[in-house]
Motif scaffolding. Structure first.
Motif, short mmCIF file in Angstrom:
data_model
loop_
_atom_site.label_atom_id
_atom_site.label_comp_id
_atom_site.label_asym_id
_atom_site.label_seq_id
_atom_site.Cartn_x
_atom_site.Cartn_y
_atom_site.Cartn_z
N LYS A 1 0.86 -1.16 0.00
CA LYS A 1 0.00 0.00 0.00
C LYS A 1 0.91 1.23 0.00
N PHE A 2 0.83 2.03 -1.02
CA PHE A 2 1.74 3.17 -1.11
C PHE A 2 1.03 4.51 -1.05
N ALA A 3 -0.29 4.54 -1.15
CA ALA A 3 -1.08 5.76 -1.04
C ALA A 3 -2.48 5.35 -0.61
N PRO A 4 -3.28 6.29 -0.12
CA PRO A 4 -4.66 5.91 0.26
C PRO A 4 -5.39 5.29 -0.92
N ASN A 5 -5.99 4.13 -0.70
CA ASN A 5 -6.78 3.38 -1.68
C ASN A 5 -5.94 2.72 -2.78
N TRP A 6 -4.66 2.86 -2.81
CA TRP A 6 -3.82 2.25 -3.85
C TRP A 6 -2.96 1.15 -3.26
N THR A 7 -2.88 0.03 -3.98
CA THR A 7 -2.05 -1.10 -3.58
C THR A 7 -1.33 -1.64 -4.81
N ALA A 8 -0.05 -1.95 -4.66
CA ALA A 8 0.72 -2.55 -5.76
C ALA A 8 1.33 -3.85 -5.27
N SER A 9 1.48 -4.82 -6.19
CA SER A 9 2.13 -6.07 -5.85
C SER A 9 2.90 -6.58 -7.07
N VAL A 10 3.98 -7.29 -6.80
CA VAL A 10 4.80 -7.89 -7.85
C VAL A 10 5.09 -9.32 -7.46
N GLY A 11 5.41 -10.16 -8.44
CA GLY A 11 5.73 -11.54 -8.13
C GLY A 11 6.32 -12.28 -9.30
N VAL A 12 6.74 -13.50 -9.02
CA VAL A 12 7.33 -14.39 -10.03
C VAL A 12 6.71 -15.76 -9.85
N ASN A 13 6.18 -16.32 -10.91
CA ASN A 13 5.71 -17.71 -10.92
C ASN A 13 6.82 -18.58 -11.49
N ASN A 14 6.97 -19.77 -10.93
CA ASN A 14 7.99 -20.74 -11.36
C ASN A 14 9.38 -20.12 -11.30
N ILE A 15 9.76 -19.69 -10.11
CA ILE A 15 11.04 -19.00 -9.93
C ILE A 15 12.23 -19.90 -10.29
N GLY A 16 12.07 -21.23 -10.18
CA GLY A 16 13.15 -22.16 -10.53
C GLY A 16 13.24 -22.45 -12.02
N ASN A 17 12.26 -21.96 -12.82
CA ASN A 17 12.24 -22.13 -14.27
C ASN A 17 12.21 -23.61 -14.67
#
Length: 62
Positions: A1-17
């Motif tokens: 959560k970086f501002a009121p009402n705003w949320t950001a997320s990041v990720g990686v699927n299958n990190i081992g490839n």
């Protein structure tokens, strides 16, 4: 959560490839994703009012 009402997320699927197969088709390998969400807020709760009839003795909810 970086501002009121705003949320950001990041990720990686299958990190081992790793390779994985379903029937003859391979699954996607490493995948990166980013999500940005804005929350509009919760709807206002509906108010409950009680109307007590003076002559009939009944109670009505609206």
């Amino acid at each position: 959560k970086f501002a009121p009402n705003w949320t950001a997320s990041v990720g990686v699927n299958n990190i081992g490839n790793w390779k994985a197969y379903t029937n003859p088709n391979p699954y996607p390998q490493r995948m990166f994703f980013f999500a940005l969400n804005y929350d509009l807020g919760e709807p206002k709760a509906a108010g409950v009012t009680v109307d007590r009839g003076a002559s009939s003795g009944t109670t009505a909810f609206r």
